[in-house]
Design a protein around this motif. Sequence first.
Motif, mmCIF file in Angstrom:
data_model
loop_
_atom_site.group_PDB
_atom_site.id
_atom_site.type_symbol
_atom_site.label_atom_id
_atom_site.label_comp_id
_atom_site.label_asym_id
_atom_site.label_seq_id
_atom_site.Cartn_x
_atom_site.Cartn_y
_atom_site.Cartn_z
ATOM 1 N N LYS A 58 0.810 -1.129 0.157
ATOM 2 C CA LYS A 58 0.000 0.132 0.022
ATOM 3 C C LYS A 58 0.744 1.128 0.109
ATOM 4 O O LYS A 58 1.807 1.193 0.249
ATOM 5 N N ASP A 62 -1.206 7.776 3.636
ATOM 6 C CA ASP A 62 -2.480 6.862 3.793
ATOM 7 C C ASP A 62 -3.546 7.930 4.095
ATOM 8 O O ASP A 62 -4.596 7.582 4.825
ATOM 9 N N ASN A 67 -5.191 4.462 -1.187
ATOM 10 C CA ASN A 67 -5.310 3.180 -0.858
ATOM 11 C C ASN A 67 -6.733 2.710 -0.657
ATOM 12 O O ASN A 67 -6.685 1.413 -0.915
#
Length: 207
Positions: A58, A62, A67
């Motif tokens: 990933k 974030d 993602n």
Amino acid sequence: MKVLMINGSPHEKGCTYTALGEIASALHTYGAEYEIVHIGSSVVHGCKACKACASSGKCAYDDDIVNAIIEKAQEADGFVFGSPVHYAAPAGALCAVLDRCFFAGARCFRGKPAAAVVSCRRAGATAALDRLNKYFTINHMPVVSAGYWNMVHGSSPQQVKRDLEGMQVMRALGTNMAWLIKCIKTGEENGLARPEPEDKIWTDFMG
Ligand SMILES: Cc1cc2nc3c(=O)[nH]c(=O)nc-3n(C[C@H](O)[C@H](O)[C@H](O)COP(=O)(O)O)c2cc1C
């Protein structure tokens, strides 16, 4: 049979969305489910080339949509990426998103059919399409086509709807996408697995 469609325009219900909607209606007619994800106009990161994704699968950033798209891609059978033309290229935010989606999540897209569509007022559509198709052709993805290059013209959804040829191309694209996904699924159900790529050979032209 599910198609993940990405609206790469800052306008949620603008010209690009109008093109994607026409594809969606053809997908629906031919029995495919779809989801349209709007990348929105929030800030997205460009790839920082940290390569942390090589072990985690990933993106290290974030805090934006990347993602989530990689997760959705895992479940999808096909993809449509839609973009407005900005300076004869896809929208910058979409390129930033797709660079990271494909660098971190290539395995979730690999081997699945895909198409790019673009919306422009006047020119630059083929250059933008070419840029988007590059994500597919570096990742073993069959590129779905129609009877013309996948573009619509207009500065508003109303104008795009009046681009009758463009809208017909969108419907054909949706129909062809649904057909190809069915063909692949039918093949798999009858023992025709997707070919496994060889281990990647990397060369750097430095001797
Ligand atoms: C920053 C920017 C650059 C643009 N560059 C082009 C261009 O190079 N060629 C073109 O025909 N239209 C260009 N346009 C117009 C849009 O591509 C066009 O109106 C598109 O259909 C808008 O789609 P949307 O409503 O999904 O955002 C540009 C628009 C913006 C905001």
